[in-house]
Design a protein around this motif. Sequence first.
Motif, PDB file in Angstrom:
ATOM      1  N   ALA A 100       3.180  13.262   7.501  1.00 24.23           N
ATOM      2  CA  ALA A 100       4.274  12.298   7.629  1.00 24.23           C
ATOM      3  C   ALA A 100       4.338  11.312   6.479  1.00 24.23           C
ATOM      4  O   ALA A 100       5.412  10.816   6.139  1.00 24.23           O
ATOM      5  CB  ALA A 100       4.140  11.527   8.949  1.00 24.23           C
ATOM      6  N   VAL A 101       3.182  11.012   5.858  1.00 25.37           N
ATOM      7  CA  VAL A 101       3.146   9.958   4.840  1.00 25.37           C
ATOM      8  C   VAL A 101       2.588  10.503   3.538  1.00 25.37           C
ATOM      9  O   VAL A 101       2.040  11.607   3.475  1.00 25.37           O
ATOM     10  CB  VAL A 101       2.288   8.762   5.316  1.00 25.37           C
ATOM     11  CG1 VAL A 101       2.805   8.227   6.635  1.00 25.37           C
ATOM     12  CG2 VAL A 101       0.817   9.144   5.439  1.00 25.37           C
ATOM     13  N   GLU A 102       2.701   9.706   2.499  1.00 22.48           N
ATOM     14  CA  GLU A 102       2.142  10.085   1.207  1.00 22.48           C
ATOM     15  C   GLU A 102       0.622   9.985   1.241  1.00 22.48           C
ATOM     16  O   GLU A 102       0.046   9.190   1.985  1.00 22.48           O
ATOM     17  CB  GLU A 102       2.699   9.176   0.114  1.00 22.48           C
ATOM     18  CG  GLU A 102       4.192   9.312  -0.083  1.00 22.48           C
ATOM     19  CD  GLU A 102       4.714   8.363  -1.153  1.00 22.48           C
ATOM     20  OE1 GLU A 102       3.895   7.611  -1.722  1.00 22.48           O
ATOM     21  OE2 GLU A 102       5.929   8.385  -1.417  1.00 22.48           O
ATOM     22  N   GLU A 103      -0.030  10.788   0.423  1.00 22.56           N
ATOM     23  CA  GLU A 103      -1.492  10.808   0.404  1.00 22.56           C
ATOM     24  C   GLU A 103      -2.064   9.452   0.014  1.00 22.56           C
ATOM     25  O   GLU A 103      -3.147   9.085   0.458  1.00 22.56           O
ATOM     26  CB  GLU A 103      -1.984  11.887  -0.576  1.00 22.56           C
ATOM     27  CG  GLU A 103      -3.501  12.059  -0.595  1.00 22.56           C
ATOM     28  CD  GLU A 103      -4.089  12.362   0.783  1.00 22.56           C
ATOM     29  OE1 GLU A 103      -5.208  11.872   1.065  1.00 22.56           O
ATOM     30  OE2 GLU A 103      -3.431  13.081   1.565  1.00 22.56           O
ATOM     31  N   SER A 104      -1.323   8.693  -0.776  1.00 22.17           N
ATOM     32  CA  SER A 104      -1.802   7.368  -1.177  1.00 22.17           C
ATOM     33  C   SER A 104      -1.962   6.437   0.017  1.00 22.17           C
ATOM     34  O   SER A 104      -2.833   5.558   0.017  1.00 22.17           O
ATOM     35  CB  SER A 104      -0.846   6.749  -2.196  1.00 22.17           C
ATOM     36  OG  SER A 104       0.453   6.588  -1.633  1.00 22.17           O
ATOM     37  N   VAL A 105      -1.146   6.631   1.036  1.00 22.85           N
ATOM     38  CA  VAL A 105      -1.272   5.820   2.251  1.00 22.85           C
ATOM     39  C   VAL A 105      -2.576   6.145   2.965  1.00 22.85           C
ATOM     40  O   VAL A 105      -3.315   5.248   3.389  1.00 22.85           O
ATOM     41  CB  VAL A 105      -0.070   6.049   3.189  1.00 22.85           C
ATOM     42  CG1 VAL A 105      -0.264   5.306   4.503  1.00 22.85           C
ATOM     43  CG2 VAL A 105       1.228   5.633   2.506  1.00 22.85           C
ATOM     44  N   CYS A 106      -2.877   7.423   3.075  1.00 21.52           N
ATOM     45  CA  CYS A 106      -4.135   7.838   3.700  1.00 21.52           C
ATOM     46  C   CYS A 106      -5.329   7.309   2.908  1.00 21.52           C
ATOM     47  O   CYS A 106      -6.303   6.798   3.485  1.00 21.52           O
ATOM     48  CB  CYS A 106      -4.200   9.359   3.793  1.00 21.52           C
ATOM     49  SG  CYS A 106      -2.897  10.113   4.792  1.00 21.52           S
ATOM     50  N   ALA A 107      -5.244   7.420   1.594  1.00 19.86           N
ATOM     51  CA  ALA A 107      -6.332   6.943   0.742  1.00 19.86           C
ATOM     52  C   ALA A 107      -6.548   5.452   0.906  1.00 19.86           C
ATOM     53  O   ALA A 107      -7.689   4.964   0.862  1.00 19.86           O
ATOM     54  CB  ALA A 107      -6.050   7.288  -0.714  1.00 19.86           C
ATOM     55  N   LYS A 108      -5.473   4.710   1.118  1.00 18.28           N
ATOM     56  CA  LYS A 108      -5.570   3.262   1.294  1.00 18.28           C
ATOM     57  C   LYS A 108      -6.325   2.929   2.571  1.00 18.28           C
ATOM     58  O   LYS A 108      -7.185   2.036   2.584  1.00 18.28           O
ATOM     59  CB  LYS A 108      -4.170   2.663   1.337  1.00 18.28           C
ATOM     60  CG  LYS A 108      -4.129   1.148   1.410  1.00 18.28           C
ATOM     61  CD  LYS A 108      -4.309   0.516   0.070  1.00 18.28           C
ATOM     62  CE  LYS A 108      -3.962  -0.961   0.094  1.00 18.28           C
ATOM     63  NZ  LYS A 108      -4.134  -1.616  -1.205  1.00 18.28           N
ATOM     64  N   PHE A 109      -6.036   3.635   3.649  1.00 20.30           N
ATOM     65  CA  PHE A 109      -6.752   3.413   4.901  1.00 20.30           C
ATOM     66  C   PHE A 109      -8.244   3.681   4.720  1.00 20.30           C
ATOM     67  O   PHE A 109      -9.081   2.906   5.195  1.00 20.30           O
ATOM     68  CB  PHE A 109      -6.181   4.299   6.010  1.00 20.30           C
ATOM     69  CG  PHE A 109      -5.024   3.689   6.747  1.00 20.30           C
ATOM     70  CD1 PHE A 109      -5.240   2.691   7.682  1.00 20.30           C
ATOM     71  CD2 PHE A 109      -3.732   4.111   6.522  1.00 20.30           C
ATOM     72  CE1 PHE A 109      -4.184   2.118   8.385  1.00 20.30           C
ATOM     73  CE2 PHE A 109      -2.661   3.552   7.204  1.00 20.30           C
ATOM     74  CZ  PHE A 109      -2.885   2.549   8.134  1.00 20.30           C
TER      75      PHE A 109
END
Length: 798
Positions: A100-109
Amino acid sequence: MNMMSTSPISKPIKVLRKIRGRSVGELISRGGQAVSAYSDQIGLGTKLPTDDEFKKLVDAAQFGRSPIIGESLWQKFYKNADDQFFRSFVGDTAANFRSAVEESVCAKFVAKAELIAEGRIDLLAYKDLFVGTEVDWHLEPVSGHRSPPLHWRQFDELDSTDTGDKKIVWELNRHQHLFTLGVAYLLTNNKKYAQVFAEHVESWIEQNPCGYGVNWVSSLEVSFRAMSWVWAMQFFRHSDALTVDLFKKMLKVLHQHGRHIERYLSKYYSPNTHLTGEALGLYYLGTQMPFMSRARHWRKLGEDILLSEATRQIYVDGIYFEQSTWYHRYTVDFYSHYLTLRSLQKKQEYDKRLAEVDERFAAALEAMMYFTRPDGTMPMIGDDDGGRALPLTFDKPNDHRGSLAIGSAVTGNGNLKYVAGEKVNEIFWLLGNAGVDYYRGLDALEPTAPSRAFRDGGYMVMRDGWDATDNFLLVDCGEVGAMSGAHGHADALAIEAAVLGKTTLIDPGTFSYHESREMRDLFRETAAHNTITIDDLSSSQPGGVFSWRECSEVSWHKDISEPRFDYFSGSVTGFSAIETGATHKREILFLRGDYVIVRDEVETRGNHAYELNFHYNVGVSAATSPESTFVGDNDHRLFVFADGGRWQQNESWVSTEYGRKTNAPLLRYTTAGHGKQEFFTFILSTGRGGPKVSVEEIEIPNGRAFIIDHGEYHDIFVAGDGELVKTELFDTNFKFSWARIPKGDAKPEEYVLISGNSFVIDGEDTFEGDEDHASATIRRLGRELYISSDGVRGIVSA
């Protein structure tokens, strides 16, 4: 821990005596709270219940012949959640989130979770704040103050002497960082994050017996923590760290949270977002722990408050009643959670108030949409406490488009999506993959009207359109705020402006409630806003941290929105520190696609100094021109005309997040005079008007006249007060008359008129009779004039 020196009966009676003269309902409520608090204080009900005691708090009928033990409670809790908790936990949550989201969002978490594991947490504007791996939940980590081990009733909520800023302590104890840990755990399956979760919950329970310590003072904070734990129990459902014993202990503490919230609701102390946030917490607990005996009561009580408060706290036009865009967002988020959770409940009772809630919720979303500036940010009007219902995103604090996106997905409003864009992070957590898919398939529809007047709430938004390069202006003509004006500012008639999409003039925000009274008042007094001060005095006079000694009175006079322009007129009467007081009237002509003209008039007696304040956004290099004839930067110019004034270039504070302040340009036009004063301000873009855009005043009888050199045009603006004003181009008794002349032409091609009945061109009056016209626009095409006035159109020969 019993520190009482009075008799067991005297303390409740003393508290009850203080509330004489209040309503019967308030008397009963506060009296019950006083007795409950006293019972807690002498040690009744503060200990964690034993297993046998906890069984008595459970609805045994739901278990039949099954024993009420940790394993059966676990099964009941998660079976209920599978159907009646947010849809983000349907299927493979990690895989669904990644899709659903960009990989950068996951990396931020994951990056933030790693810092949390190392003892560093983001709290408000304080990033990577060190709290240690063994957290002291009573320590305010910025000031280093540790709250004393007192019963919650013994704390003064507004006194930070012994506690430091409670906002910071409470932000930590909301446990919203568990959400970040949970997301990272699902994405990586790293047991470290689950272990940190378990350690934090265990240590918190150990350090915070029910009712004791600073973390029980605010029922809203108790509610936030309860909701965070409910989410955490979903995130760590399959981890070894969430043992059956820890799970059962969390249920016991959540029950204490629910009991504390229902006993100490903010019905009379802070019946605002405190009350609705507490109600949401009760609704969470009532729907997610249905096997508890109190669950039905919590659900009904929470829902009743949310249904009742929607029409009290959200005006018909959608504005939140405390005049704060931050608390407006809180309210929208609370109702997004409630309405989504309610839609998932199997047993629902019809309540006619739901229709009103839907209407107010939709209106609040539309207001948020209109308030959104061309660059996607939200003006920080009124107080900003920096918190969120949940940390669903890492967007900047003044980017509220995630809340708009959820609202769009919940209501199916394509206009909201047009402004929100591809902000799906928050949609995923509340609505799951299905919600994201629905939102992505929803048509983004540009709102039909670029501008809107919010008369109930006291705001008017004016804009060219909905493009990222459009002009935008917002004017505040609302009261200080509902009740005591706790979260409102002395910002009557203040403006916010974006020039060609670039946020230029801003409200400086809040910074802090408790750092000092000087800083608290500096950010909320009139001088901190884009309007007039008299003798450097505020239109409303601050009282306490969340109250006002004197409040100004605002009046909304008129608003007009036409395809070519917007017009606003309002006034504020206040400045009580001046012996005779004063009335400030502000009129705004927003010429769509061009520029803004502001007329200010001040009525008072005697000699006074006047200051027009212009607070610029951080990053805008505004300065006075070499000749001090205007201020601006490469993108805009701002001219002010008054008798004998001069520009002062200073710096002032701007805060876009609670706890952080930054220097930004403050340009002030100062003058002095006796009696009635008049000021004209022009805000023009160099992008449309050219680098040589200028404004010059010319003398005329019975009025004021200005020539605006704007790109390919010479425009003329005439302001009067009802008398006939004669110029070389026209004679007019309209209050405002604006004409556009292409360079090289002798006659205007376009006119905009506000409030009058006579407009003479080439010796012929355009209007017949004495009937007043609120407004009119005229366009010259060849030898004909096309006139539109108050909805009536006509053609006359020129």
